[in-house]
Design an enzyme around this catalytic site. Structure first.
Site, mmCIF file in Angstrom:
data_model
loop_
_atom_site.group_PDB
_atom_site.id
_atom_site.type_symbol
_atom_site.label_atom_id
_atom_site.label_comp_id
_atom_site.label_asym_id
_atom_site.label_seq_id
_atom_site.Cartn_x
_atom_site.Cartn_y
_atom_site.Cartn_z
ATOM 1 N N GLY A 25 -27.787 8.109 -18.212
ATOM 2 C CA GLY A 25 -27.645 9.544 -17.936
ATOM 3 C C GLY A 25 -28.864 10.038 -17.168
ATOM 4 O O GLY A 25 -30.004 9.694 -17.506
ATOM 5 N N TYR A 26 -28.632 10.844 -16.123
ATOM 6 C CA TYR A 26 -29.751 11.325 -15.296
ATOM 7 C C TYR A 26 -29.689 12.833 -15.069
ATOM 8 O O TYR A 26 -30.590 13.412 -14.460
ATOM 9 C CB TYR A 26 -29.744 10.596 -13.938
ATOM 10 C CG TYR A 26 -28.436 10.775 -13.212
ATOM 11 C CD1 TYR A 26 -27.353 9.934 -13.464
ATOM 12 C CD2 TYR A 26 -28.244 11.836 -12.318
ATOM 13 C CE1 TYR A 26 -26.128 10.125 -12.837
ATOM 14 C CE2 TYR A 26 -27.029 12.026 -11.682
ATOM 15 C CZ TYR A 26 -25.973 11.168 -11.951
ATOM 16 O OH TYR A 26 -24.757 11.368 -11.338
ATOM 17 N N GLY A 27 -28.626 13.489 -15.528
ATOM 18 C CA GLY A 27 -28.471 14.939 -15.341
ATOM 19 C C GLY A 27 -28.283 15.590 -16.693
ATOM 20 O O GLY A 27 -29.094 15.408 -17.604
ATOM 21 N N SER A 28 -27.169 16.313 -16.832
ATOM 22 C CA SER A 28 -26.953 16.994 -18.116
ATOM 23 C C SER A 28 -26.815 16.002 -19.268
ATOM 24 O O SER A 28 -27.054 16.360 -20.422
ATOM 25 C CB SER A 28 -25.721 17.900 -18.041
ATOM 26 O OG SER A 28 -24.543 17.135 -17.929
ATOM 27 N N GLU A 99 -17.073 14.697 -17.364
ATOM 28 C CA GLU A 99 -17.591 14.369 -16.027
ATOM 29 C C GLU A 99 -16.479 14.310 -14.980
ATOM 30 O O GLU A 99 -16.613 13.656 -13.956
ATOM 31 C CB GLU A 99 -18.320 13.012 -16.074
ATOM 32 C CG GLU A 99 -19.459 12.938 -17.069
ATOM 33 C CD GLU A 99 -20.623 13.870 -16.738
ATOM 34 O OE1 GLU A 99 -20.955 14.012 -15.558
ATOM 35 O OE2 GLU A 99 -21.169 14.482 -17.678
#
Ligand code: SIN
Length: 184
Positions: A25-28, A99
C-alpha cells in the site's frame, strides 16, 4: 479501459491453496486500514514513483468535480516507500471494491527494511483507465484537491493524512509534500 475494475481484478489472479498474500500500500492503504491483516511491515518497491495523477469520481470527488488520488508511475532508479500487509486472499473481495475506480492489481517484489523481500500485489491505476488525469503542476493539483469532495470525504483530507503517514514512515516524497505546501 472502464473505470470499474472489480471484475477485471477478480479474474487476474487465482489464490487456490494460498494462505496469505503480501499487498503493498502506498496511498490511502497506508493510513486507512479498514481490512484485517496478518502482519504489517514498512517496505519499498523499486522502479516506481507516487503521483497524484489518478482521478477520483467515486471516493474523493464526483463525476462533475473529480478529485485526485495517488497512483504509481514507472521511473527508473526511483523507489516508493509504503506499508506491506500480509493478508488472507478473501480480503481482496473488499479491497477490489474499495479500489475499483481504475486500479488493477499487479505483481511486484517488495523489499523490507531489513533487506529481505517478498513477491506480492499492488493496486496501480495505469494511464489507459478512463479516470486517469495524468501530470499537472503541483500548484494546479493542489487547487483541484482543495475544491473536491466525495462520498469518502474531502480530497484535502486524503492528501494531508497521506503526507502525515509518510512523515511517520520517514519518507521524503517531494511531490506529495509540495502539494501539501500549496494547500496549507
Ligand atoms: C494504495 O493506497 O496502495 C492505492 C491507492 C489508494 O487507495 O489511495
Amino acid at each position: 479501459m472502464s473505470t470499474n475494475t472489480i471484475e477485471l481484478n477478480r479474474s487476474r489472479f487465482r489464490f487456490d491453496d494460498v494462505e496469505s498474500v503480501w499487498l503493498f500500500g502506498y496511498g490511502s492503504l497506508i493510513y486507512k486500514v479498514d481490512f484485517p491483516f496478518l502482519e504489517q511491515r514498512a517496505a519499498r518497491i523499486h522502479g516506481w514513483t507516487r503521483r497524484f495523477w489518478q482521478g477520483s469520481h467515486d471516493h474523493r470527488g464526483t463525476p462533475e468535480s473529480p478529485g485526485r488520488v495517488v497512483t504509481l508511475v514507472k521511473q527508473a532508479h526511483a523507489s516508493c516507500r509504503g506499508i506491506a500487509y500480509r493478508i488472507s486472499p478473501e480480503v481482496f473481495s473488499h479491497l477490489d471494491v474499495r479500489e475499483k475506480n481504475g486500479y488493477l492489481r499487479f505483481a511486484t517484489p517488495m523489499v523490507f527494511d531489513d533487506g529481505s523481500s517478498e513477491e506480492g500485489l499492488v493496486y496501480i491505476a495505469t494511464d489507459d483507465n478512463e479516470a486517469y488525469l495524468g501530470p499537472a503542476d503541483e500548484a494546479v493539483i493542489a487547487r483541484q484537491i482543495a475544491g473536491a469532495s466525495g462520498p469518502s470525504g474531502r480530497n484535502d483530507e486524503y492528501l494531508l493524512k497521506l503526507a502525515d503517514a509518510l512523515r511517520e514512515l520517514g519518507d521524503d516524497d517531494p511531490h506529495v509534500f509540495e502539494i501539501e505546501q500549496h494547500l496549507t
